[in-house]
Design a protein around this motif. Structure first.
Motif, PDB file in Angstrom:
ATOM      1  N   PRO A   1     -11.630   2.031  -8.441  1.00 21.69           N
ATOM      2  CA  PRO A   1     -12.633   1.303  -9.242  1.00 21.69           C
ATOM      3  C   PRO A   1     -12.147   0.873 -10.617  1.00 21.69           C
ATOM      4  O   PRO A   1     -12.664  -0.100 -11.161  1.00 21.69           O
TER       5      PRO A   1
ATOM      6  N   THR B   1     -11.660   7.846  -8.600  1.00 25.92           N
ATOM      7  CA  THR B   1     -10.615   7.127  -7.881  1.00 25.92           C
ATOM      8  C   THR B   1     -10.149   7.992  -6.718  1.00 25.92           C
ATOM      9  O   THR B   1      -9.984   9.201  -6.867  1.00 25.92           O
TER      10      THR B   1
ATOM     11  N   MET C   1     -17.224   7.007 -11.810  1.00 25.34           N
ATOM     12  CA  MET C   1     -16.772   6.876 -10.426  1.00 25.34           C
ATOM     13  C   MET C   1     -15.389   7.496 -10.304  1.00 25.34           C
ATOM     14  O   MET C   1     -14.574   7.405 -11.226  1.00 25.34           O
TER      15      MET C   1
ATOM     16  N   HIS D   1     -10.320  -2.094  -3.548  1.00 22.03           N
ATOM     17  CA  HIS D   1     -10.902  -2.113  -4.893  1.00 22.03           C
ATOM     18  C   HIS D   1     -12.034  -1.105  -5.012  1.00 22.03           C
ATOM     19  O   HIS D   1     -12.293  -0.584  -6.102  1.00 22.03           O
ATOM     20  N   ALA D   2     -12.709  -0.777  -3.924  1.00 23.20           N
ATOM     21  CA  ALA D   2     -13.726   0.281  -3.945  1.00 23.20           C
ATOM     22  C   ALA D   2     -13.077   1.647  -4.119  1.00 23.20           C
ATOM     23  O   ALA D   2     -13.653   2.534  -4.749  1.00 23.20           O
TER      24      ALA D   2
END
Length: 65
Positions: free
Chosen positions: A63, A6, A4, A59-60
């Motif tokens: 990650p 950032t 993922m 926070h999404a």
């Protein structure tokens, strides 16, 4: 699954504290300061926490923080 990513803009502006709260800088302290009161400018000093309604989306964006 790939890693993922950032959000780089969020990484520059936000920092997660050890307790899980998110630290952010204060807005409205960059320019046009003459019409703002001294008390208002004083209260805009220093960092503050992100509101709890926005912590999930932060926070999404961060990650691995």
């Amino acid at each position: 699954m790939p890693k993922m990513k950032t959000k780089s803009g969020a990484a520059k502006r936000l920092k997660v504290r050890p307790g899980g709260t998110v630290k952010r800088g204060q807005a409205f302290k960059r320019h046009i300061l003459t019409k703002k009161t001294t008390k208002n400018k004083r209260h805009l000093r220093g960092p503050t926490a992100v509101h709890e309604t926005n912590v999930k989306s932060v926070h999404a964006m961060l990650p691995y923080a």
